[in-house]
Write an enzyme that holds these catalytic residues in place. Structure first.
Site, PDB file in Angstrom:
ATOM      1  N   ILE A  17       0.896  -1.177  -0.008  1.00 23.39           N
ATOM      2  CA  ILE A  17      -0.060   0.121  -0.198  1.00 23.39           C
ATOM      3  C   ILE A  17       1.033   1.413   0.023  1.00 23.39           C
ATOM      4  O   ILE A  17       0.553   2.182  -0.832  1.00 23.39           O
ATOM      5  CB  ILE A  17      -0.946  -0.126   1.218  1.00 23.39           C
ATOM      6  CG1 ILE A  17      -1.901  -1.191   1.348  1.00 23.39           C
ATOM      7  CG2 ILE A  17      -1.678   1.149   1.352  1.00 23.39           C
ATOM      8  CD1 ILE A  17      -2.467  -1.420   2.290  1.00 23.39           C
ATOM      9  N   ASP A  72      15.119   3.138   9.555  1.00 20.18           N
ATOM     10  CA  ASP A  72      14.669   1.889  10.402  1.00 20.18           C
ATOM     11  C   ASP A  72      13.550   2.662  11.487  1.00 20.18           C
ATOM     12  O   ASP A  72      14.197   3.302  12.449  1.00 20.18           O
ATOM     13  CB  ASP A  72      15.521   1.377  11.246  1.00 20.18           C
ATOM     14  CG  ASP A  72      15.318   0.131  12.048  1.00 20.18           C
ATOM     15  OD1 ASP A  72      13.973  -0.108  12.246  1.00 20.18           O
ATOM     16  OD2 ASP A  72      16.116  -0.391  12.887  1.00 20.18           O
ATOM     17  N   SER A 167      -7.109   0.343   9.506  1.00 16.19           N
ATOM     18  CA  SER A 167      -7.942  -1.049   9.079  1.00 16.19           C
ATOM     19  C   SER A 167      -9.236  -1.205   9.934  1.00 16.19           C
ATOM     20  O   SER A 167      -9.313  -0.465  10.979  1.00 16.19           O
ATOM     21  CB  SER A 167      -7.188  -2.244   8.907  1.00 16.19           C
ATOM     22  OG  SER A 167      -7.135  -2.948   9.934  1.00 16.19           O
ATOM     23  N   TYR A 179      -3.108  -7.026  17.318  1.00 15.68           N
ATOM     24  CA  TYR A 179      -3.364  -6.131  16.035  1.00 15.68           C
ATOM     25  C   TYR A 179      -4.751  -5.152  16.304  1.00 15.68           C
ATOM     26  O   TYR A 179      -4.516  -4.003  15.938  1.00 15.68           O
ATOM     27  CB  TYR A 179      -3.661  -7.335  15.059  1.00 15.68           C
ATOM     28  CG  TYR A 179      -4.054  -6.552  13.656  1.00 15.68           C
ATOM     29  CD1 TYR A 179      -3.262  -6.332  12.791  1.00 15.68           C
ATOM     30  CD2 TYR A 179      -5.540  -6.382  13.115  1.00 15.68           C
ATOM     31  CE1 TYR A 179      -3.491  -5.906  11.563  1.00 15.68           C
ATOM     32  CE2 TYR A 179      -5.959  -5.787  12.098  1.00 15.68           C
ATOM     33  CZ  TYR A 179      -5.040  -5.357  11.120  1.00 15.68           C
ATOM     34  OH  TYR A 179      -5.118  -4.783   9.879  1.00 15.68           O
ATOM     35  N   LYS A 183      -4.728  -1.101  16.307  1.00 18.93           N
ATOM     36  CA  LYS A 183      -5.610  -0.321  14.883  1.00 18.93           C
ATOM     37  C   LYS A 183      -6.509   0.654  15.685  1.00 18.93           C
ATOM     38  O   LYS A 183      -6.689   1.810  15.001  1.00 18.93           O
ATOM     39  CB  LYS A 183      -6.058  -1.296  14.023  1.00 18.93           C
ATOM     40  CG  LYS A 183      -5.293  -1.999  13.030  1.00 18.93           C
ATOM     41  CD  LYS A 183      -4.439  -1.226  12.322  1.00 18.93           C
ATOM     42  CE  LYS A 183      -3.509  -1.942  11.426  1.00 18.93           C
ATOM     43  NZ  LYS A 183      -2.693  -1.033  10.549  1.00 18.93           N
ATOM     44  N   THR A 214      -1.868  -6.656  -2.258  1.00 27.24           N
ATOM     45  CA  THR A 214      -0.718  -6.595  -2.126  1.00 27.24           C
ATOM     46  C   THR A 214       0.303  -7.814  -2.708  1.00 27.24           C
ATOM     47  O   THR A 214      -0.130  -8.895  -2.906  1.00 27.24           O
ATOM     48  CB  THR A 214      -0.383  -6.246  -0.767  1.00 27.24           C
ATOM     49  OG1 THR A 214      -0.494  -7.688   0.149  1.00 27.24           O
ATOM     50  CG2 THR A 214      -1.077  -5.040  -0.166  1.00 27.24           C
TER      51      THR A 214
END
Length: 328
Positions: A17, A72, A167, A179, A183, A214
């Site tokens: 993305i 980084d 997302s 996760y 988000k 992707t």
């Protein structure tokens, strides 16, 4: 839509993305700084995917100016030094920041894939707790640092756009605990920074792409002949019919070009909603499904026959989705 003369940053843009957004910003004429780790530290060197420098060259070929910088995003000193360079080289000008870098799917292969997909279905208490850092160090903490440094450049100029690529995982449980928490926190970061930056005419939004085709999605969900993998058929079909990596980029370009974008600050924006509002389609000429589409949701639940009876334009209102996730 021309973004000529504007300076943009897209973090984590060697592929996926981030790469798609960077290419579209370049196609609109912007100078685009793209960041990623050095090749020996990245997934690119392991599976032969498009590198950061190749993306920068493509940006320039499309009419913008692509500048690759190895950063980084686990190292906040490197992040600060990068923004110091932007300030010095462009007299403090920064118009667009896209926070996209995400370690959870871009670390070395044996760590990244396990971090999300190979831990799906495993309770958090049986998972190595360091998955939190793998997913949220770059994907949340770094975004906060980048937003701070970007705001310091944008505030004196009284304008700017910050896009946090998020997302629907922030809406309700998805993949694993780390996760979803990350988000939702990222969406809250957009909302709260927007409150403080509103008087400075700086727009901050969360962008929710749909299922995006992707490079990693193709490898994970497709057979060598391009057909969806049978053992994960439902998920594979969702991605097979999803957005290209450049569709979110068209959303970002349209938003950056909108003189009324401050009306959207602090909000979560779905890519297809922006496509419908601004009148753009994907680079393959298709209109991807909307996360709020009733037929899309039914297909995701496996109710294909019922889904075929519902027009694609029938969508759940945003307030209903949020109400369904509320714990109040």
């Amino acid at each position: 839509m021309s973004l000529a003369g504007q300076i943009a940053i897209v973090t984590g843009a060697s592929r996926g993305i981030g790469r798609g957004i960077a290419l579209q910003l370049g196609e609109a004429g912007a100078t685009v700084y793209i960041t990623g780790r050095k090749p020996e530290e990245s997934l690119n060197s392991k599976v032969g995917l498009t590198g950061l420098e190749a993306t920068a060259e493509e940006i320039t070929k499309r009419g913008g100016k692509g500048i690759a910088r190895f950063v980084d995003h686990q190292n906040m000193e490197e992040v600060k030094n990068f923004f110091d360079i932007i300030e010095k080289d462009h007299q403090g000008q920064l118009d667009i920041l896209v926070n996209n870098a995400y370690q959870g799917v871009t670390k070395l292969y044996m760590v990244s894939i396990q971090a999300i997909s190979e831990n799906m279905g495993k309770p958090f208490y049986e998972t190595d707790p360091y998955i939190w850092d793998t997913i949220n160090n770059v994907g949340l903490r770094n975004h906060y640092f980048c937003t701070v440094y970007a705001a310091r450049l944008m505030v004196p100029r009284n304008k700017g756009l910050i896009v946090n690529v998020s997302s629907g995982g922030g809406l309700r449980y998805l993949f694993n605990v780390a996760y979803g928490v990350g988000k939702q926190a990222l969406d809250r970061l957009s909302a709260d920074t927007a409150v403080e930056l509103a008087k400075k005419n700086i727009c901050v939004v969360s962008l929710w792409p749909g299922a995006v085709r992707t490079e990693l999605a193709d490898k994970k969900f497709k057979n060598p002949d391009g057909t969806p993998r049978a053992e994960i058929q439902k998920v594979a079909e969702v991605f097979a019919n999803g957005e290209t990596v450049e569709y979110p980029g068209r959303a970002v370009v349209s938003l950056a070009s909108d003189p009324r974008k401050m009306n959207k600050t602090g909000r979560i924006l779905i890519t297809e909603d922006l496509g419908r509002e601004y009148g753009f389609v994907d680079i393959d000429g298709l209109k991807p499904p909307n996360l709020r589409s009733v037929s899309f949701i039914l297909k995701h639940l496996g109710w294909n026959t019922t889904a075929s009876l519902v027009p694609n334009w029938v969508k759940l209102p945003g307030w209903l989705i949020w109400a369904g996730s509320s714990r109040l």
